[in-house]
Scaffold this motif. Structure first.
Motif, PDB file in Angstrom:
ATOM      1  N   UNK A  10      86.688 -19.567  34.091  1.00 12.46           N
ATOM      2  CA  UNK A  10      86.246 -18.947  35.342  1.00 12.46           C
ATOM      3  C   UNK A  10      85.172 -19.823  35.982  1.00 12.46           C
ATOM      4  N   UNK A  11      85.367 -20.176  37.245  1.00 13.99           N
ATOM      5  CA  UNK A  11      84.349 -20.907  37.988  1.00 13.99           C
ATOM      6  C   UNK A  11      83.358 -19.945  38.604  1.00 13.99           C
ATOM      7  N   UNK A  34      79.694 -14.538  23.231  1.00 14.30           N
ATOM      8  CA  UNK A  34      79.322 -14.367  21.829  1.00 14.30           C
ATOM      9  C   UNK A  34      79.814 -13.036  21.279  1.00 14.30           C
ATOM     10  N   UNK A  35      79.896 -12.028  22.131  1.00 12.35           N
ATOM     11  CA  UNK A  35      80.310 -10.699  21.684  1.00 12.35           C
ATOM     12  C   UNK A  35      81.819 -10.538  21.604  1.00 12.35           C
ATOM     13  N   UNK A  36      82.566 -11.447  22.212  1.00 11.27           N
ATOM     14  CA  UNK A  36      84.008 -11.326  21.970  1.00 11.27           C
ATOM     15  C   UNK A  36      84.967 -11.536  23.105  1.00 11.27           C
ATOM     16  N   UNK A  37      84.538 -11.630  24.365  1.00  9.26           N
ATOM     17  CA  UNK A  37      85.484 -11.952  25.425  1.00  9.26           C
ATOM     18  C   UNK A  37      85.723 -13.460  25.415  1.00  9.26           C
ATOM     19  N   UNK A  38      86.973 -13.843  25.338  1.00  6.30           N
ATOM     20  CA  UNK A  38      87.322 -15.255  25.215  1.00  6.30           C
ATOM     21  C   UNK A  38      87.393 -15.893  26.597  1.00  6.30           C
ATOM     22  N   UNK A  39      86.228 -16.139  27.183  1.00  2.00           N
ATOM     23  CA  UNK A  39      86.137 -16.729  28.514  1.00  2.00           C
ATOM     24  C   UNK A  39      85.209 -17.938  28.476  1.00  2.00           C
ATOM     25  N   UNK A  40      85.461 -18.863  29.376  1.00  2.00           N
ATOM     26  CA  UNK A  40      84.634 -20.057  29.507  1.00  2.00           C
ATOM     27  C   UNK A  40      84.237 -20.205  30.965  1.00  2.00           C
ATOM     28  N   UNK A  41      82.966 -20.519  31.222  1.00  2.00           N
ATOM     29  CA  UNK A  41      82.466 -20.581  32.592  1.00  2.00           C
ATOM     30  C   UNK A  41      82.160 -22.008  33.007  1.00  2.00           C
ATOM     31  N   UNK A  42      82.504 -22.309  34.249  1.00  2.00           N
ATOM     32  CA  UNK A  42      82.146 -23.576  34.867  1.00  2.00           C
ATOM     33  C   UNK A  42      81.254 -23.247  36.058  1.00  2.00           C
ATOM     34  N   UNK A  43      80.013 -23.730  36.040  1.00  2.00           N
ATOM     35  CA  UNK A  43      79.049 -23.396  37.079  1.00  2.00           C
ATOM     36  C   UNK A  43      78.927 -24.525  38.097  1.00  2.00           C
ATOM     37  N   UNK A  44      78.758 -24.146  39.343  1.00  2.00           N
ATOM     38  CA  UNK A  44      78.515 -25.138  40.382  1.00  2.00           C
ATOM     39  C   UNK A  44      77.084 -25.638  40.312  1.00  2.00           C
ATOM     40  N   UNK A  45      76.838 -26.747  40.986  1.00  3.79           N
ATOM     41  CA  UNK A  45      75.479 -27.149  41.289  1.00  3.79           C
ATOM     42  C   UNK A  45      75.024 -26.323  42.498  1.00  3.79           C
ATOM     43  N   UNK A  46      73.848 -26.589  43.029  1.00  3.05           N
ATOM     44  CA  UNK A  46      73.406 -25.895  44.239  1.00  3.05           C
ATOM     45  C   UNK A  46      74.402 -26.178  45.367  1.00  3.05           C
ATOM     46  N   UNK A  47      74.859 -25.117  46.018  1.00  5.84           N
ATOM     47  CA  UNK A  47      75.824 -25.242  47.115  1.00  5.84           C
ATOM     48  C   UNK A  47      75.082 -25.108  48.435  1.00  5.84           C
ATOM     49  N   UNK A  51      81.633 -27.680  52.651  1.00  5.87           N
ATOM     50  CA  UNK A  51      82.319 -28.818  52.051  1.00  5.87           C
ATOM     51  C   UNK A  51      82.032 -28.913  50.550  1.00  5.87           C
ATOM     52  N   UNK A  52      80.771 -28.696  50.183  1.00  5.38           N
ATOM     53  CA  UNK A  52      80.409 -28.715  48.763  1.00  5.38           C
ATOM     54  C   UNK A  52      81.076 -27.552  48.027  1.00  5.38           C
ATOM     55  N   UNK A  53      81.173 -26.440  48.704  1.00  2.00           N
ATOM     56  CA  UNK A  53      81.811 -25.262  48.133  1.00  2.00           C
ATOM     57  C   UNK A  53      83.290 -25.530  47.868  1.00  2.00           C
ATOM     58  N   UNK A  54      83.977 -26.112  48.851  1.00  6.49           N
ATOM     59  CA  UNK A  54      85.403 -26.384  48.699  1.00  6.49           C
ATOM     60  C   UNK A  54      85.636 -27.425  47.598  1.00  6.49           C
ATOM     61  N   UNK A  55      84.741 -28.397  47.499  1.00 10.11           N
ATOM     62  CA  UNK A  55      84.868 -29.418  46.460  1.00 10.11           C
ATOM     63  C   UNK A  55      84.730 -28.787  45.072  1.00 10.11           C
ATOM     64  N   UNK A  56      83.834 -27.818  44.938  1.00  9.76           N
ATOM     65  CA  UNK A  56      83.674 -27.129  43.663  1.00  9.76           C
ATOM     66  C   UNK A  56      84.946 -26.374  43.298  1.00  9.76           C
ATOM     67  N   UNK A  57      85.543 -25.720  44.272  1.00  8.61           N
ATOM     68  CA  UNK A  57      86.788 -24.991  44.010  1.00  8.61           C
ATOM     69  C   UNK A  57      87.888 -25.966  43.587  1.00  8.61           C
ATOM     70  N   UNK A  58      87.952 -27.128  44.221  1.00 13.26           N
ATOM     71  CA  UNK A  58      88.902 -28.165  43.798  1.00 13.26           C
ATOM     72  C   UNK A  58      88.677 -28.521  42.328  1.00 13.26           C
ATOM     73  N   UNK A  59      87.407 -28.708  41.973  1.00 15.52           N
ATOM     74  CA  UNK A  59      87.071 -29.071  40.599  1.00 15.52           C
ATOM     75  C   UNK A  59      87.485 -27.978  39.613  1.00 15.52           C
ATOM     76  N   UNK A  60      87.274 -26.728  40.014  1.00 13.71           N
ATOM     77  CA  UNK A  60      87.645 -25.607  39.146  1.00 13.71           C
ATOM     78  C   UNK A  60      89.156 -25.567  38.926  1.00 13.71           C
ATOM     79  N   UNK A  61      89.909 -25.774  39.984  1.00 10.68           N
ATOM     80  CA  UNK A  61      91.364 -25.782  39.865  1.00 10.68           C
ATOM     81  C   UNK A  61      91.813 -26.901  38.923  1.00 10.68           C
ATOM     82  N   UNK A  62      91.252 -28.079  39.116  1.00 13.14           N
ATOM     83  CA  UNK A  62      91.624 -29.225  38.281  1.00 13.14           C
ATOM     84  C   UNK A  62      91.225 -29.023  36.823  1.00 13.14           C
TER      85      UNK A  62
END
Length: 344
Positions: A10-11, A34-47, A51-62
């Motif tokens: 999840x981004x 740690x408690x049990x949901x098997x999720x991984x997070x990808x965080x943006x830098x400061x938006x 344009x920076x927002x769309x680039x982050x979404x591109x990165x998340x998709x990739x």
């Protein structure tokens, strides 16, 4: 074995990686993992731009993300559309705008949202009213992204302006976020004869120290919107802060559960009459040290893993739109979350 069996990436879009609310959310998310949901997070830098927002979404998709949590959203509907184009689920800011909600009402990749209803406006109003109630005549108002058109900051400023007009409160506006221009405007404003500082975003991080350096901690109390934490509780105890309109940072965990549920193919089960739900999570008004400490003790655990799992149909076949609505209503006020934890 944590659920789901296959990790869901999840981004998470944020506006400032050092902001107290962001850090609180990240701690909470780490605890969820740690408690049990098997999720991984990808965080943006400061938006700071679409344009920076769309680039982050591109990165998340990739990177293989299945969903995006819009803690922050500059591009509004364009941001949502980009996620939809990538077939990534979108949860978060911007959904409650009329143009967005109607356009994506039948889109399976746009999920139920949790906003503050009129909370941003009400929070800004509460800051102004706090100062008026305490006899202030002139204050600083730190307006964040209002001049950039970011809806939550626009609405916070509108609320503050309404209170200022109603109560005859004069104010100096400092726009934007920390940076060279911000710090110059901040220093200039603090050199004025003021009775307080109202911050539309995490004033503890960006205003408390400058107020102290200006020698005005005793004469210019700080009131802010933010997210209750131990740092805020300590600040209430030592007199650094006087009022907090606090968000419920745990609301983002509901978005995690909804994305996991959607990846399972069960998003529509939590929708009432096939419509995207917009739920209002209320701000918590905190004005004393005792209440601040009590709220800080539970703020990053408002919803435990068992409660989040009630939103995942594969784990709770009885899940429905009412399940989500009940979880949110049970955390509407500081008093309600404290009562729930005492009962639990």
């Amino acid at each position: 074995m944590p659920y789901p069996e296959k990790t869901v990436k999840i981004g998470v879009e944020i506006y400032d990686p050092t902001d107290g609310e962001t850090l609180s959310m990240q701690r909470y998310f780490a605890d969820l993992v740690a408690q049990g949901l098997n999720v991984e997070f990808i965080y943006s830098e400061a938006i700071a731009s679409p344009e920076a927002e769309f680039a982050f979404i591109d990165d998340c998709y990739n990177a293989g993300c299945k969903g995006i949590i819009g803690f922050y959203n500059i591009g509004m509907g364009e941001t949502v559309q980009k996620c939809v184009d990538y077939e990534m689920y979108y949860w978060g800011a911007a959904i409650d705008g009329p143009d967005v909600i109607e356009k994506y009402q039948d889109n399976p990749y746009v999920l139920d949202a949790i906003s503050y209803g009129n909370g941003d406006y009400d929070g800004g109003y509460a800051l102004g009213k706090f100062f008026a109630d305490n006899g202030a005549k002139k204050v600083i108002y730190s307006s964040g992204g209002a001049d950039f058109g970011v809806p939550m900051f626009v609405n916070r400023r509108l609320g503050f302006q309404a209170a200022a007009e109603e109560f005859g409160l004069e104010y100096i506006e400092v726009s934007g976020f920390p940076g060279e221009a911000f710090f110059a405007d901040q220093a200039a404003a603090l050199s004025e004869d003021i009775d307080g500082v109202a911050a539309s975003f995490n004033g503890l991080d960006f205003w408390a120290q400058p107020i102290a350096v200006a020698g005005k901690t005793e004469t210019a109390p700080l009131a802010t919107l933010g997210s209750i934490s131990q740092d805020y509780a300590d600040a209430f105890a030592n007199g650094t802060i006087s009022f907090l309109a606090s968000s419920n940072v745990s609301r983002f965990a509901l978005g995690v559960a909804l994305i996991v549920n959607a990846v399972d193919g069960n998003a529509e089960v939590l929708q009432e009459n096939g419509r995207i739900g917009i739920y209002a999570a209320h701000l918590w008004d905190i004005a004393d040290a005792e209440q601040a400490q009590a709220a800080a003790d539970v703020a990053e655990s408002v919803y435990d893993l068992a409660q989040l799992e009630t939103l995942i149909v594969n784990l709770n076949p009885d899940a429905s739109a009412q399940t989500l609505a009940d979880l949110i209503e049970d955390s509407a006020t500081v008093e309600s979350i404290l009562a729930a934890h005492e009962a639990g």
